[in-house]
Design an enzyme around this catalytic site. Structure first.
Site, PDB file in Angstrom:
ATOM      1  N   SER A 110      47.749  19.117   8.791  1.00 30.25           N
ATOM      2  CA  SER A 110      47.294  20.502   8.990  1.00 30.25           C
ATOM      3  C   SER A 110      45.773  20.595   8.834  1.00 30.25           C
ATOM      4  CB  SER A 110      48.005  21.468   8.048  1.00 30.25           C
ATOM      5  OG  SER A 110      47.548  21.316   6.726  1.00 30.25           O
ATOM      6  N   ASN A 111      45.211  19.814   7.917  1.00 33.75           N
ATOM      7  CA  ASN A 111      43.741  19.790   7.799  1.00 33.75           C
ATOM      8  C   ASN A 111      43.108  19.160   9.034  1.00 33.75           C
ATOM      9  OD1 ASN A 111      42.528  20.819   5.161  1.00 33.75           O
ATOM     10  ND2 ASN A 111      44.300  19.648   4.419  1.00 33.75           N
ATOM     11  N   HIS A 118      40.686  17.251  -1.731  1.00 30.11           N
ATOM     12  CA  HIS A 118      41.655  16.940  -2.778  1.00 30.11           C
ATOM     13  C   HIS A 118      42.257  18.250  -3.303  1.00 30.11           C
ATOM     14  CE1 HIS A 118      43.482  14.505  -5.890  1.00 30.11           C
ATOM     15  NE2 HIS A 118      43.177  15.457  -6.742  1.00 30.11           N
ATOM     16  N   GLU A 136      42.337  25.225   1.613  1.00 33.20           N
ATOM     17  CA  GLU A 136      41.741  23.969   2.099  1.00 33.20           C
ATOM     18  C   GLU A 136      41.205  24.150   3.523  1.00 33.20           C
ATOM     19  OE1 GLU A 136      44.042  20.371   1.646  1.00 33.20           O
ATOM     20  OE2 GLU A 136      44.958  21.077  -0.202  1.00 33.20           O
TER      21      GLU A 136
HETATM   22  C1  GAR Z   1      46.424  18.288   1.406  1.00 31.50           C
HETATM   23  O1  GAR Z   1      46.846  19.206   0.436  1.00 31.50           O
HETATM   24  C2  GAR Z   1      45.330  17.407   0.854  1.00 31.50           C
HETATM   25  O2  GAR Z   1      44.468  18.056  -0.020  1.00 31.50           O
HETATM   26  C3  GAR Z   1      46.142  16.372   0.138  1.00 31.50           C
HETATM   27  O3  GAR Z   1      47.242  16.112   0.983  1.00 31.50           O
HETATM   28  C4  GAR Z   1      47.527  17.285   1.737  1.00 31.50           C
HETATM   29  C5  GAR Z   1      47.541  16.912   3.196  1.00 31.50           C
HETATM   30  O4  GAR Z   1      47.991  17.974   3.989  1.00 31.50           O
HETATM   31  N1  GAR Z   1      45.359  15.195  -0.111  1.00 31.50           N
HETATM   32  C6  GAR Z   1      45.543  14.386  -1.138  1.00 31.50           C
HETATM   33  O5  GAR Z   1      46.405  14.554  -1.980  1.00 31.50           O
HETATM   34  C7  GAR Z   1      44.590  13.217  -1.201  1.00 31.50           C
HETATM   35  N2  GAR Z   1      44.733  12.507  -2.408  1.00 31.50           N
HETATM   36  P1  GAR Z   1      47.798  17.923   5.564  1.00 31.50           P
HETATM   37  O6  GAR Z   1      48.345  16.569   6.035  1.00 31.50           O
HETATM   38  O7  GAR Z   1      48.647  19.069   6.080  1.00 31.50           O
HETATM   39  O8  GAR Z   1      46.346  18.092   5.859  1.00 31.50           O
END
Ligand code: GAR
Length: 189
Positions: A18-19, A111, A176
């Site tokens: 999603s990021n 993070h 985020e």
């Molecule tokens: C997010 O919450 C990010 O901050 C976290 O994983 C998720 C990924 O979501 N990252 C960590 O924990 C790194 N150590 P996404 O795949 O939907 O972007």
């Protein structure tokens, strides 16, 4: 940012992405200092890889079984593609000191906690178990020490008494998606 040339960026993912999707969208707006030119994943199971097809961005999977060999391949590939900046977005492998040195000051990460609190994994479970009043997310530079590089931006949110790790994760993720582009703007403007 002056001029029209955007900084060629690779996004590293391991999961939903999603990021990643959010950063791709951000990269397309005029004021964005970055373009997303490459998506790297350590697994072909990462759902986020679908965004590579959707947005016609080059993707590449490196299995990280032998980190030394894989990182060598990645570095070569990044050079070929003229990548100058790396955003880790839910990338769950730890990059080696050597790799980080090669991209010194050019790798950032998001993070899901208020660093320096809760480095590593299971941040939301830990925050709730500790009965914290606040949670949040942090964008920081990646250095050789896990989740310890200089903080670029941080967003704090209130934990509701009814929150569980999954509702909290959703709330934090929403933040985020605002914080990551804002941090990139902060770096390059
Ligand atoms: C997010 O919450 C990010 O901050 C976290 O994983 C998720 C990924 O979501 N990252 C960590 O924990 C790194 N150590 P996404 O795949 O939907 O972007």
């Amino acid at each position: 940012m002056s001029g029209l040339i955007k900084i060629k960026t690779a996004i590293f993912i391991s999961g939903t992405g999603s990021n990643l999707k959010n950063l791709i969208k951000f990269s397309k707006i005029k004021k964005s200092p970055i373009s997303v030119d490459l998506i790297i994943s350590n697994t072909n199971k990462a759902k986020g890889l679908n965004f590579a097809d959707q947005f016609k961005i080059k993707k590449k999977i490196f299995n990280f079984k032998n980190i030394k060999i894989e990182e060598k391949k990645i570095l070569k590939f990044l050079k070929e593609k003229k990548i100058k900046f790396i955003c880790l977005a839910g990338f769950m492998k730890i990059l080696s000191k050597n790799f980080i040195k090669k991209f010194d000051g050019k790798i950032i990460n998001i993070h899901p906690s208020l660093l320096p609190k809760y480095k590593g994994v299971n941040t939301h479970i830990r925050a709730i178990n500790n009965k914290d009043k606040f949670a949040g997310c942090t964008v920081h530079y990646v250095t050789q020490k896990l989740d310890s590089g200089k903080i670029i931006l941080q967003k704090k949110i209130k934990i509701a008494t009814r929150d569980n790790p999954s509702s909290l994760a959703k709330k934090v993720l929403k933040q985020e998606h605002k914080l990551y582009p804002a941090a990139i703007m902060k770096i390059f403007n």
